[in-house]
Design a protein around this motif. Structure first.
Motif, PDB file in Angstrom:
ATOM      1  N   PRO A  38       0.802  -1.220   0.000  1.00 50.00           N
ATOM      2  CA  PRO A  38       0.000   0.000   0.000  1.00 50.00           C
ATOM      3  C   PRO A  38       0.836   1.270   0.000  1.00 50.00           C
ATOM      4  O   PRO A  38       0.311   2.357  -0.198  1.00 50.00           O
ATOM      5  N   GLY A  39       2.136   1.151   0.219  1.00 51.64           N
ATOM      6  CA  GLY A  39       3.009   2.320   0.281  1.00 51.64           C
ATOM      7  C   GLY A  39       3.278   2.907  -1.090  1.00 51.64           C
ATOM      8  O   GLY A  39       2.705   2.494  -2.103  1.00 51.64           O
ATOM      9  N   TYR A  40       4.171   3.858  -1.126  1.00 53.88           N
ATOM     10  CA  TYR A  40       4.529   4.518  -2.378  1.00 53.88           C
ATOM     11  C   TYR A  40       5.981   4.927  -2.318  1.00 53.88           C
ATOM     12  O   TYR A  40       6.577   5.041  -1.247  1.00 53.88           O
ATOM     13  N   LYS A  41       6.556   5.144  -3.497  1.00 52.87           N
ATOM     14  CA  LYS A  41       7.973   5.531  -3.569  1.00 52.87           C
ATOM     15  C   LYS A  41       8.162   6.962  -3.088  1.00 52.87           C
ATOM     16  O   LYS A  41       7.327   7.819  -3.306  1.00 52.87           O
ATOM     17  N   LYS A 171      -5.508   6.699  -1.382  1.00 55.16           N
ATOM     18  CA  LYS A 171      -5.438   5.254  -1.549  1.00 55.16           C
ATOM     19  C   LYS A 171      -6.232   4.495  -0.479  1.00 55.16           C
ATOM     20  O   LYS A 171      -6.429   3.286  -0.595  1.00 55.16           O
ATOM     21  N   ILE A 172      -6.701   5.172   0.547  1.00 55.17           N
ATOM     22  CA  ILE A 172      -7.409   4.509   1.644  1.00 55.17           C
ATOM     23  C   ILE A 172      -8.685   3.801   1.175  1.00 55.17           C
ATOM     24  O   ILE A 172      -8.921   2.658   1.565  1.00 55.17           O
ATOM     25  N   PRO A 173      -9.540   4.413   0.323  1.00 54.10           N
ATOM     26  CA  PRO A 173     -10.726   3.671  -0.129  1.00 54.10           C
ATOM     27  C   PRO A 173     -10.366   2.382  -0.886  1.00 54.10           C
ATOM     28  O   PRO A 173     -11.029   1.354  -0.706  1.00 54.10           O
ATOM     29  N   GLU A 174      -9.311   2.430  -1.694  1.00 53.84           N
ATOM     30  CA  GLU A 174      -8.873   1.230  -2.420  1.00 53.84           C
ATOM     31  C   GLU A 174      -8.437   0.136  -1.450  1.00 53.84           C
ATOM     32  O   GLU A 174      -8.793  -1.040  -1.619  1.00 53.84           O
TER      33      GLU A 174
END
Length: 189
Positions: A38-41, A171-174
């Motif tokens: 769920p993180g990101y670069k 990104k929380i809803p996903e």
């Protein structure tokens, strides 16, 4: 269902040495079920700046209102940030600095971390500020080959130990949909 249990389906097409009748390369499809990330670069830099933004109001209060030396003001702001960060992450999943970068903290179940877990991860953030030095090389036509040193801050230890995730608000809803969908799929099995 937990975020750490979510699997993401990836299909990779790898070329083989054979071609079809029209001269097009033939590809084999391989399907993998990889852990969902769920993180990101680039979140280490944002988290570092967010922590400095969180420290800024407390440092200014100690410096201007209580007339402390700047170094003492910064040192006194650290416990204040740990306490304030614990309360705000527990309540809203974010701090002032994280809010500016639109970052939230989620536990393994997709909720905001509990008070003790939030306190633990904020206390462990003190150990996160250990810099990691690495060398990099760039090539340009004008300057030729240049080598330099890059400083990265490893900001993942507190999340690894506490099983929390730093995610973008968008990104929380996903993530919550994936938790619900894969949780329902597990019930059907």
């Amino acid at each position: 269902m937990k975020i750490s249990e979510i699997k993401e389906r990836k299909v990779i097409h790898r070329p083989i040495r054979y071609f079809d009748e029209s001269g097009q390369r033939i590809y084999h499809a391989y399907e993998y079920h990889l852990p969902y990330n769920p993180g990101y670069k680039g979140n280490e830099t944002e988290r570092l700046f967010a922590k400095w933004i969180d420290m800024l109001p407390f440092g200014l209060i100690f410096y201007f209102l209580l007339h402390k030396v700047i170094v003492i003001s910064i040192l006194l702001s650290i416990p204040c940030v740990i306490i304030a960060g614990t309360i705000t992450e527990w309540s809203w999943g974010t701090t002032l600095g994280k809010k500016i970068f639109k970052i939230k903290v989620l536990d393994d179940y997709g909720n905001y971390p509990g008070f003790l877990k939030s306190f633990q991860r904020n206390l462990l953030c003190l150990a996160n500020f250990s810099p990691v030095f690495s060398e990099y090389t760039t090539r340009t036509i004008a300057m030729g080959r240049r080598t330099g040193t890059r400083v990265n801050f490893s900001m993942h230890m507190n999340n690894t130990i506490c099983k929390t995730y730093i995610v973008k608000e968008s990104k929380i809803p996903e993530i919550r949909d994936l938790l619900k969908y894969q949780g329902d799929q597990n019930l059907l099995l």
